[in-house]
Structure formats: structure tokens, C-alpha cells
Scaffold this active site. Structure first.
Site, mmCIF file in Angstrom:
data_model
loop_
_atom_site.group_PDB
_atom_site.id
_atom_site.type_symbol
_atom_site.label_atom_id
_atom_site.label_comp_id
_atom_site.label_asym_id
_atom_site.label_seq_id
_atom_site.Cartn_x
_atom_site.Cartn_y
_atom_site.Cartn_z
ATOM 1 N N SER A 164 0.822 -1.209 0.000
ATOM 2 C CA SER A 164 0.000 0.000 0.000
ATOM 3 C C SER A 164 0.856 1.260 0.000
ATOM 4 O O SER A 164 0.561 2.224 -0.719
ATOM 5 C CB SER A 164 -0.933 0.006 1.215
ATOM 6 O OG SER A 164 -1.792 -1.117 1.191
ATOM 7 N N ASN A 165 1.929 1.283 0.789
ATOM 8 C CA ASN A 165 2.793 2.452 0.835
ATOM 9 C C ASN A 165 3.588 2.633 -0.450
ATOM 10 O O ASN A 165 4.113 3.713 -0.706
ATOM 11 C CB ASN A 165 3.740 2.377 2.034
ATOM 12 C CG ASN A 165 3.022 2.665 3.334
ATOM 13 O OD1 ASN A 165 2.692 3.806 3.620
ATOM 14 N ND2 ASN A 165 2.739 1.634 4.107
ATOM 15 N N SER A 211 -3.374 -5.510 9.092
ATOM 16 C CA SER A 211 -3.466 -4.073 9.293
ATOM 17 C C SER A 211 -4.818 -3.655 9.855
ATOM 18 O O SER A 211 -5.197 -2.487 9.776
ATOM 19 C CB SER A 211 -3.208 -3.344 7.963
ATOM 20 O OG SER A 211 -1.907 -3.596 7.492
ATOM 21 N N LYS A 244 0.246 -10.429 7.281
ATOM 22 C CA LYS A 244 0.372 -9.030 7.665
ATOM 23 C C LYS A 244 -1.041 -8.548 7.947
ATOM 24 O O LYS A 244 -1.880 -8.489 7.040
ATOM 25 C CB LYS A 244 0.999 -8.183 6.563
ATOM 26 C CG LYS A 244 1.048 -6.700 6.955
ATOM 27 C CD LYS A 244 1.380 -5.777 5.807
ATOM 28 C CE LYS A 244 1.273 -4.318 6.284
ATOM 29 N NZ LYS A 244 1.473 -3.345 5.181
ATOM 30 N N GLY A 295 0.518 -4.876 11.097
ATOM 31 C CA GLY A 295 0.522 -4.040 9.913
ATOM 32 C C GLY A 295 0.744 -2.571 10.196
ATOM 33 O O GLY A 295 0.621 -1.745 9.295
#
Length: 298
Positions: free
Chosen positions: A49-50, A170, A168, A193
Site C-alpha cells: 500500500s505504501n 493491518s 500481515k 501491519g
């Protein structure tokens, strides 16, 4: 499939550096990588996502993984995001990540047909991807962005596949992370996350984090991890509490634009985001700078 791969520690989900024309700036990425390689990171996630993966073409996603694999310390694990809208496309992109040099795949929940993503559908999806992959698979639960929050039962059923090695998560649900860690009995890596609740997740059985915060505060996150392992909980708690406001600013409040702005302030190259995202305004930048100072990062 790498049966011996075990994921633990602090992982940075790398932002993708763009120039003023919106093109990937590999020179700036190389400069950032040189600095990150001096930080106490266990590895990198590329195309998460980042990394603004939804704004990248498939070829850009593969090229980024190849570049990182060619330019980082070989002791670092490189995890490649390969989630696509369809099962076949995810498998195909995952195969390209193998050739690019990745060590594991991060696979987010498919979400376009959200109402149809039932327990059985999701388990079948992840098992099919794991069947078709030469690399270990890590599940990625990101309900804020996908609108789908995998249940504990779905995660556990997916984890029964021998080629699915971790999660992971989040969602911020440390109770869910604890249940998964407990019921998988240590042979499945649960990763927080977010760096904002690393200590709580570790206390519930997580073995590390993939966190935006790791791009700018890897040393502090690693110290929290080490102090937890040494049972120095008071010291770990103090460091964790000091990071909460900054973490919120570069995740829930401002997202990737906030992270990139913080990187610029701390001597990395953050640069602009790709549309449809927008960069921080000046007032938000000043508030972020204040939070970085208060956290002792700037």
C-alpha cells in the site's frame, strides 16, 4: 518454494519515489536504499500500500522488485506484493516476481466483488495462489483500503496450506493476531501491519511488523522489539507511546502523502504521490514536522 524462510523482525514497506513528472525515480530509490541498508531492518516489502501499487503498472511493479533485489544487502528479505483483481493474474504476476528475485509474496484480499468474498471464496483464492506459486505466500489483511476484514477462521483455514507462511494484519485487531498466533503454534508468522501497535501485537504473539513507520524510525521499532524480547517492557512501552501520534499522522490521517513528507523532512527522498492521491498542504506539513520533533525523530 522456500520451506526454510521464516519472517520476523522489522520490515519497511517502501514508498515508490516519483519525479515531478510522475515517473519512477530510480536514482532517488537507490539513495534511499543505501540509507535503509544501514538501518536494523529484516527486509523490505515492495509494491504494498505504501508503494502505491494500485497506481503502478504490472511492469513497473516487477521492475521495482528487480531493482531493489539488485541493489540491497543480500541478507535482507525482499517481499513482493503481487495481488491483482483475479486469481490467474495474481499467480502470473507472482511468477514474474520470482524471476525478479523476490523471496516471498504478499497477497492482498481481492476486493472488487466485495460482497462475494465469502470465507470459502477467500480460502479457495489464497490456496490457489499458493498452489501456483514457487515462493512462500504471506496473507495481507487491509480492511481500511479493501473493505474486507478477514475473519480469524478465514485466516486459519488459509494458513493450513503449507506454502502460506504468514500474515500481515493491518486491522489493528491485536486480539485476532493473538488468536491466530496461538492456534498456528509458532509455525506461521503474524506481523503487525502498523508500528503504532507493535508492542501490543508482540505481546499477543506477533513476531514483527511491516510498518510505514519503519521507513523513518526503524531503529526505534527494532529497539522496541529487542526490549520486548529481553522482557524490558517499561522501556519498550515508553518508546512505543512516543511513536503513536507520528504513526497516526503517516497512516490513518495523511497516508502515503504523510509518509513521503516525513521522509523529505528526515533526509530521505519522499517526493510527490501519484494521482489520484494528493500531496500534503503546508499546514499539514507543519503539523507533521511538530510531531516528528516531539517524537524525537527530527
Amino acid at each position: 518454494m522456500l520451506d526454510s524462510l521464516h519472517i520476523q523482525g522489522i520490515y519497511a514497506p517502501l514508498p515508490t519515489p516519483f519525479d515531478s513528472d510522475g515517473q519512477i525515480d530510480y536514482g532517488k530509490l537507490r539513495r534511499n536504499l543505501d540509507r535503509w541498508d544501514s538501518e536494523p531492518l529484516s527486509g523490505y516489502v515492495i509494491g504494498g500500500s505504501n508503494g502505491e501499487f494500485t497506481s503502478l503498472s504490472s511492469s513497473e511493479r516487477v521492475d521495482l522488485v528487480r531493482f531493489v533485489c539488485d541493489h540491497v544487502d543480500q541478507a535482507r528479505t525482499v517481499i513482493a506484493g503481487c495481488g491483482m483483481p483475479s486469481t490467474w493474474a495474481t499467480i502470473d504476476l507472482g511468477e514474474e516476481m520470482v524471476d525478479a528475485g523476490a523471496s516471498a509474496l504478499l497477497v492482498i484480499t481481492p476486493s472488487y466483488f466485495k460482497s462475494k468474498m465469502t470465507h470459502d471464496v477467500l480460502v479457495a483464492y489464497f490456496h490457489a495462489v499458493a498452489d501456483g506459486s514457487r515462493l512462500p505466500v504471506i496473507l495481507y489483511n487491509m480492511p481500511v483500503n479493501t473493505g474486507i476484514d478477514m475473519s480469524t477462521e478465514t485466516i486459519l483455514a488459509s494458513a493450513e496450506h503449507p506454502n502460506i507462511i504468514g500474515l500481515k494484519d493491518s486491522s489493528g485487531r491485536v486480539d485476532k493476531m493473538g488468536t491466530v498466533a496461538h492456534r498456528t503454534q509458532g509455525d506461521f508468522s503474524v506481523l503487525a501491519g502498523s508500528g503504532g501497535y507493535l508492542l501490543g501485537a508482540l505481546a499477543m504473539g506477533a513476531v514483527g511488523t511491516v510498518a510505514a513507520l519503519a521507513n523513518i524510525a526503524a531503529e526505534t521499532l527494532r529497539t522496541i522489539y529487542d526490549e520486548f524480547m529481553a522482557n524490558d517492557l517499561e522501556a519498550a512501552q515508553g518508546k512505543q507511546l512516543a511513536l503513536i501520534d507520528v504513526n497516526t499522522a503517516i497512516t490513518a490521517r495523511h497516508g502515503v502523502a504523510g509518509l513521503k513528507a516525513a521522509m523529505d523532512m528526515l533526509g530521505y527522498y519522499g517526493g510527490p504521490v501519484r494521482p489520484p492521491l494528493v500531496d500534503l498542504d503546508e499546514a499539514s506539513r507543519q503539523e507533521l514536522r511538530r510531531l516528528l520533533v516531539e517524537a524525537g525523530l527530527l
